[in-house]
Design a protein around this motif. Sequence first.
Motif, PDB file in Angstrom:
ATOM      1  N   ASP A  67       0.708  -1.258   0.123  1.00 49.15           N
ATOM      2  CA  ASP A  67      -0.074  -0.089   0.026  1.00 49.15           C
ATOM      3  C   ASP A  67       0.699   1.145  -0.025  1.00 49.15           C
ATOM      4  OD1 ASP A  67       0.989   0.060   2.429  1.00 49.15           O
ATOM      5  OD2 ASP A  67      -1.059  -0.134   3.736  1.00 49.15           O
ATOM      6  N   ASP A  68       2.176   1.267  -0.210  1.00 45.01           N
ATOM      7  CA  ASP A  68       3.104   2.353  -0.022  1.00 45.01           C
ATOM      8  C   ASP A  68       3.314   2.604  -1.674  1.00 45.01           C
ATOM      9  OD1 ASP A  68       5.312   4.076   0.146  1.00 45.01           O
ATOM     10  OD2 ASP A  68       6.556   2.995   1.635  1.00 45.01           O
ATOM     11  N   PRO A  69       2.895   3.738  -2.056  1.00 46.56           N
ATOM     12  CA  PRO A  69       3.131   4.020  -3.337  1.00 46.56           C
ATOM     13  C   PRO A  69       4.888   4.300  -3.764  1.00 46.56           C
ATOM     14  CG  PRO A  69       1.639   5.551  -2.474  1.00 46.56           C
ATOM     15  CD  PRO A  69       2.044   4.696  -1.255  1.00 46.56           C
ATOM     16  N   ASP A  70       5.657   4.787  -3.063  1.00 47.30           N
ATOM     17  CA  ASP A  70       6.819   4.607  -3.414  1.00 47.30           C
ATOM     18  C   ASP A  70       7.424   3.376  -3.287  1.00 47.30           C
ATOM     19  OD1 ASP A  70       6.834   7.622  -3.292  1.00 47.30           O
ATOM     20  OD2 ASP A  70       7.064   7.706  -0.926  1.00 47.30           O
ATOM     21  N   LEU A  71       7.039   2.335  -2.540  1.00 45.98           N
ATOM     22  CA  LEU A  71       7.617   1.034  -2.531  1.00 45.98           C
ATOM     23  C   LEU A  71       7.191   0.375  -3.684  1.00 45.98           C
ATOM     24  CD1 LEU A  71       8.293  -1.528   0.260  1.00 45.98           C
ATOM     25  CD2 LEU A  71       6.725  -2.244  -1.828  1.00 45.98           C
ATOM     26  N   VAL A  72       5.766   0.588  -4.243  1.00 42.87           N
ATOM     27  CA  VAL A  72       5.343   0.036  -5.309  1.00 42.87           C
ATOM     28  C   VAL A  72       5.855   0.585  -6.590  1.00 42.87           C
ATOM     29  CG1 VAL A  72       3.265  -0.082  -6.663  1.00 42.87           C
ATOM     30  CG2 VAL A  72       3.092  -0.387  -4.302  1.00 42.87           C
ATOM     31  N   ILE A  73       6.238   1.983  -6.600  1.00 41.69           N
ATOM     32  CA  ILE A  73       6.978   2.418  -7.744  1.00 41.69           C
ATOM     33  C   ILE A  73       8.404   1.747  -7.604  1.00 41.69           C
ATOM     34  CG2 ILE A  73       8.135   4.721  -8.720  1.00 41.69           C
ATOM     35  CD1 ILE A  73       5.630   6.040  -7.282  1.00 41.69           C
ATOM     36  N   ALA A  74       9.064   1.755  -6.860  1.00 42.45           N
ATOM     37  CA  ALA A  74      10.544   1.083  -6.845  1.00 42.45           C
ATOM     38  C   ALA A  74      10.583  -0.435  -7.155  1.00 42.45           C
ATOM     39  CB  ALA A  74      10.945   1.231  -5.347  1.00 42.45           C
ATOM     40  N   MET A  75       9.551  -1.225  -6.684  1.00 46.73           N
ATOM     41  CA  MET A  75       9.763  -2.364  -6.972  1.00 46.73           C
ATOM     42  C   MET A  75       9.006  -2.669  -8.594  1.00 46.73           C
ATOM     43  SD  MET A  75      10.977  -4.038  -4.522  1.00 46.73           S
ATOM     44  CE  MET A  75      10.429  -5.515  -4.669  1.00 46.73           C
ATOM     45  N   ALA A  76       7.945  -2.065  -8.946  1.00 50.44           N
ATOM     46  CA  ALA A  76       7.455  -2.205 -10.138  1.00 50.44           C
ATOM     47  C   ALA A  76       8.433  -1.827 -11.332  1.00 50.44           C
ATOM     48  CB  ALA A  76       6.182  -1.318 -10.271  1.00 50.44           C
ATOM     49  N   ARG A  77       9.369  -0.627 -10.993  1.00 47.09           N
ATOM     50  CA  ARG A  77      10.459  -0.555 -11.698  1.00 47.09           C
ATOM     51  C   ARG A  77      11.467  -1.318 -12.114  1.00 47.09           C
ATOM     52  NH1 ARG A  77      10.585   3.014 -15.840  1.00 47.09           N
ATOM     53  NH2 ARG A  77       9.711   4.531 -14.573  1.00 47.09           N
TER      54      ARG A  77
END
Length: 341
Positions: free
Chosen positions: A148-158
Amino acid sequence: MASTPPLALFVGMPGHELSVDESAFFREANPFGLFLFRRNLDNPEQVRRLCRQFREAVDREDAPVFIDQEGGRVQRLNNGRWPSFRALGEFGALARKDLELGQRAMRLSSQAMATLMAELTIDSGTTPVADLARKGTHEVIGQRAFGDDPDLVIAMAREVINAMLEAGELPVIKHIPGYGRVTVDPHFDCPVVDASREDLAATDFRPFMALRDTPWAMVAHLIFTQIDPERPASVSPLVCNLIRQDIGYEGVIITDCLTMEALKGTWAERVTAALDAGYDIALHSQGDLAASQAAARAARPLSQQSLARIARAQAMRGAKRVDIAALHAEVEQIFTDNGIA
């Protein structure tokens, strides 16, 4: 090769080989791509042969073949002949303990999975999921999301996106503009989200804004009442415009499968509505020949704008290959060393 562009349509088929009638349909209708499911996958040589049959039928060597291969419960290459990959949610849990280690594990796993698909001549596993899974999110997303953390999602999806592109695979971010607030399964009902545009922009939309350079995206079926209270996102011109203008996404947008119960109307009406909304490609992956024919009759050739987006995506593809078994083992060792089964 026909001078008319292919139809703005992906379709499915029922078995391991193309029948005479299915080959004739592909040849005559010329859908842009083929979407495979577990029912279509038996062994490596059979998969490569099936992909080749489809490409020969439509007379396009580069005709795309996609599957759902995210890891976890959404991986179609799971009949025991291929490695089993962890769910994105497991990598998210590791990243919450150690972000750098989580990113490394995600990159290695994605490189292995991308190489596997490339060897099978499959172009995309339609991953990563960039939705925000939170308390109350339906299990239809659940462990498919990093958290649920947008920053973590962005980093991992990248990490997934970069690894897929390096191997020549097409990453597809799901489910633009954000699907993490769903509380019902769209296979059976249409999710409704009442959050304001401001709230959504600060949360669910953020990963998609940060990852808007990803070449492909998939839009799913849910109603955002504060954007378009009447139509699900996948058939809504208002949501399509929001994706293009507010989020700034300029890549190829394909719908989620239009046969889900979240939508109403005939197959033809659904395909028409999705393309009228402004999306590049409609997905009708049920596999029944008569249903695919109905979808094809409603589809139209890809627009020049869509063709340009597809060409830009193709130009981003690399050709890196890795040792699948070695990287898969390294990922498992990382989880073991961190006490995650």
